[in-house]
Scaffold this motif. Structure first.
Motif, PDB file in Angstrom:
ATOM      1  N   ILE A  74       0.662  -0.845  -0.029  1.00  0.00           N
ATOM      2  CA  ILE A  74       0.374  -0.301  -0.184  1.00  0.00           C
ATOM      3  C   ILE A  74       0.474   1.328   0.108  1.00  0.00           C
ATOM      4  N   MET A  75       1.933   1.769   0.248  1.00  0.00           N
ATOM      5  CA  MET A  75       2.651   2.783   1.024  1.00  0.00           C
ATOM      6  C   MET A  75       3.539   2.662  -0.625  1.00  0.00           C
ATOM      7  N   PRO A  76       4.018   1.412  -0.791  1.00  0.00           N
ATOM      8  CA  PRO A  76       5.237   2.019  -1.971  1.00  0.00           C
ATOM      9  C   PRO A  76       4.067   2.172  -2.514  1.00  0.00           C
ATOM     10  N   ALA A  77       2.927   2.135  -3.594  1.00  0.00           N
ATOM     11  CA  ALA A  77       1.844   2.167  -4.142  1.00  0.00           C
ATOM     12  C   ALA A  77       1.204   3.866  -4.330  1.00  0.00           C
ATOM     13  N   CYS A  78       1.113   3.398  -3.149  1.00  0.00           N
ATOM     14  CA  CYS A  78       0.560   5.121  -3.373  1.00  0.00           C
ATOM     15  C   CYS A  78       1.539   6.392  -3.477  1.00  0.00           C
ATOM     16  N   PHE A  79       2.880   5.875  -2.669  1.00  0.00           N
ATOM     17  CA  PHE A  79       3.580   6.679  -2.925  1.00  0.00           C
ATOM     18  C   PHE A  79       4.020   6.981  -3.801  1.00  0.00           C
ATOM     19  N   ALA A  80       4.098   6.183  -4.910  1.00  0.00           N
ATOM     20  CA  ALA A  80       4.327   5.354  -6.234  1.00  0.00           C
ATOM     21  C   ALA A  80       3.418   6.542  -7.386  1.00  0.00           C
ATOM     22  N   ALA A  81       2.357   6.313  -7.477  1.00  0.00           N
ATOM     23  CA  ALA A  81       1.193   6.815  -8.125  1.00  0.00           C
ATOM     24  C   ALA A  81       1.162   8.634  -7.783  1.00  0.00           C
ATOM     25  N   VAL A  82       1.698   8.806  -6.836  1.00  0.00           N
ATOM     26  CA  VAL A  82       1.852  10.714  -6.648  1.00  0.00           C
ATOM     27  C   VAL A  82       3.164  11.015  -7.585  1.00  0.00           C
ATOM     28  N   LEU A  83       4.285  10.662  -6.843  1.00  0.00           N
ATOM     29  CA  LEU A  83       5.534  10.430  -7.234  1.00  0.00           C
ATOM     30  C   LEU A  83       5.770  10.791  -8.731  1.00  0.00           C
ATOM     31  N   SER A  84       4.841   9.716  -9.517  1.00  0.00           N
ATOM     32  CA  SER A  84       4.943   9.872 -11.036  1.00  0.00           C
ATOM     33  C   SER A  84       4.045  10.681 -12.230  1.00  0.00           C
ATOM     34  N   SER A  85       3.191  10.870 -10.960  1.00  0.00           N
ATOM     35  CA  SER A  85       1.933  12.217 -11.182  1.00  0.00           C
ATOM     36  C   SER A  85       2.940  13.447 -11.480  1.00  0.00           C
ATOM     37  N   LEU A  86       4.140  13.632 -10.593  1.00  0.00           N
ATOM     38  CA  LEU A  86       4.438  15.144 -10.235  1.00  0.00           C
ATOM     39  C   LEU A  86       5.548  14.932 -10.862  1.00  0.00           C
ATOM     40  N   TRP A  87       6.285  14.035 -11.239  1.00  0.00           N
ATOM     41  CA  TRP A  87       8.009  14.003 -11.149  1.00  0.00           C
ATOM     42  C   TRP A  87       7.930  12.922 -12.362  1.00  0.00           C
ATOM     43  N   GLN A  88       8.929  13.725 -13.231  1.00  0.00           N
ATOM     44  CA  GLN A  88       9.197  12.540 -14.436  1.00  0.00           C
ATOM     45  C   GLN A  88      10.506  12.337 -14.222  1.00  0.00           C
ATOM     46  N   GLY A  89      10.785  10.997 -14.620  1.00  0.00           N
ATOM     47  CA  GLY A  89      12.123  10.139 -15.133  1.00  0.00           C
ATOM     48  C   GLY A  89      11.691   9.061 -13.559  1.00  0.00           C
ATOM     49  N   GLN A  90      12.951   9.202 -12.961  1.00  0.00           N
ATOM     50  CA  GLN A  90      13.246   7.555 -12.327  1.00  0.00           C
ATOM     51  C   GLN A  90      12.987   8.377 -10.602  1.00  0.00           C
ATOM     52  N   TRP A  91      12.092   9.065 -10.714  1.00  0.00           N
ATOM     53  CA  TRP A  91      11.644   9.855  -8.970  1.00  0.00           C
ATOM     54  C   TRP A  91      10.726   8.889  -8.489  1.00  0.00           C
ATOM     55  N   VAL A  92      10.276   8.357  -9.336  1.00  0.00           N
ATOM     56  CA  VAL A  92       9.408   7.214  -8.377  1.00  0.00           C
ATOM     57  C   VAL A  92       9.618   5.611  -7.510  1.00  0.00           C
ATOM     58  N   LEU A  93      11.295   5.379  -8.087  1.00  0.00           N
ATOM     59  CA  LEU A  93      11.768   4.985  -7.578  1.00  0.00           C
ATOM     60  C   LEU A  93      11.997   5.485  -5.743  1.00  0.00           C
ATOM     61  N   VAL A  94      11.745   6.595  -5.582  1.00  0.00           N
ATOM     62  CA  VAL A  94      12.178   6.726  -4.410  1.00  0.00           C
ATOM     63  C   VAL A  94      11.005   6.279  -3.243  1.00  0.00           C
ATOM     64  N   ALA A  95       9.523   5.853  -3.637  1.00  0.00           N
ATOM     65  CA  ALA A  95       8.823   5.811  -3.556  1.00  0.00           C
ATOM     66  C   ALA A  95       9.071   4.556  -2.857  1.00  0.00           C
ATOM     67  N   PHE A  96       9.903   3.147  -2.743  1.00  0.00           N
ATOM     68  CA  PHE A  96       9.966   1.942  -2.648  1.00  0.00           C
ATOM     69  C   PHE A  96      10.834   2.310  -1.427  1.00  0.00           C
ATOM     70  N   VAL A  97      11.523   3.394  -1.510  1.00  0.00           N
ATOM     71  CA  VAL A  97      13.152   3.511   0.109  1.00  0.00           C
ATOM     72  C   VAL A  97      11.637   3.268   1.321  1.00  0.00           C
ATOM     73  N   PRO A  98      11.064   4.279   1.518  1.00  0.00           N
ATOM     74  CA  PRO A  98      10.589   3.925   3.170  1.00  0.00           C
ATOM     75  C   PRO A  98       9.747   2.527   3.147  1.00  0.00           C
ATOM     76  N   ALA A  99       9.554   1.585   2.080  1.00  0.00           N
ATOM     77  CA  ALA A  99       8.968   0.462   2.604  1.00  0.00           C
ATOM     78  C   ALA A  99       9.661  -0.435   2.695  1.00  0.00           C
ATOM     79  N   VAL A 100      11.404   0.193   2.304  1.00  0.00           N
ATOM     80  CA  VAL A 100      12.782  -0.886   2.261  1.00  0.00           C
ATOM     81  C   VAL A 100      13.162  -1.048   4.141  1.00  0.00           C
ATOM     82  N   PHE A 101      12.679   0.404   4.381  1.00  0.00           N
ATOM     83  CA  PHE A 101      13.178   0.673   5.541  1.00  0.00           C
ATOM     84  C   PHE A 101      12.441  -0.530   6.265  1.00  0.00           C
ATOM     85  N   ASP A 102      11.451   0.035   5.762  1.00  0.00           N
ATOM     86  CA  ASP A 102       9.996  -0.615   6.913  1.00  0.00           C
ATOM     87  C   ASP A 102       9.622  -2.391   7.280  1.00  0.00           C
TER      88      ASP A 102
END
Length: 155
Positions: A68-96
């Motif tokens: 849930i958390m990475p999917a939500c973060f990825a959806a929002v980031l991909s709509s706001l930023w171009q390129g590979q910024w969406v990968l940042v959405a998965f960093v909190p998921a890894v640590f969590d």
């Protein structure tokens, strides 16, 4: 999977205890929890509370952190930023996920103490919250960029 009523009951029963993965950095020190505070918290939960915490991690927190958390973060980031910024959405998921794994192991080993897992768990909680703040900052900056771009087109 737990029903929403059962999940609500589980959350309300765990609420009086400061469960490890819900602690914030800098509230009681730089690390949200240490081996000593983890041992104190797990002892305070008693056997029934530790069993509930275990269920909570497996049935709610792990699915939330992995899906849930990475999917939500990825959806929002991909709509706001171009390129590979969406990968940042998965960093909190890894640590969590790492944090949840450490807590599950500490729960399984209780009452034995594991100082290494206690320190690594506290660090993973710190990194989780820092990465969540970083993702939220990226979202806020992206929103400011979008609003600013729309305002400039009107002028």
């Amino acid at each position: 999977m737990l029903s929403s009523a059962a999940l609500g009951d589980l959350n309300s029963r765990l609420a009086p205890h400061r469960i490890l993965d819900a602690r914030f950095p800098f509230a009681d020190g730089i690390l949200p929890w240490t081996p000593q505070s983890a041992d104190t918290a797990l002892r305070a939960l008693e056997a029934e509370g530790r069993a509930l915490y275990h269920r909570y991690l497996l049935l709610f927190d792990l699915p939330f952190s992995v899906v849930i958390m990475p999917a939500c973060f990825a959806a929002v980031l991909s709509s706001l930023w171009q390129g590979q910024w969406v990968l940042v959405a998965f960093v909190p998921a890894v640590f969590d996920t790492v944090e949840n794994t450490f807590v599950l192991v500490l729960l399984a080993q209780h009452p034995a103490e594991n100082a290494t897992l206690g320190w690594l768990g506290g660090l993973s909680t710190l990194f989780k919250w820092c990465s969540v703040v970083a993702v939220l900052a990226l979202i806020a900056i992206g929103l400011v960029r979008v609003v600013r771009a729309k305002y400039q087109r009107r002028i």
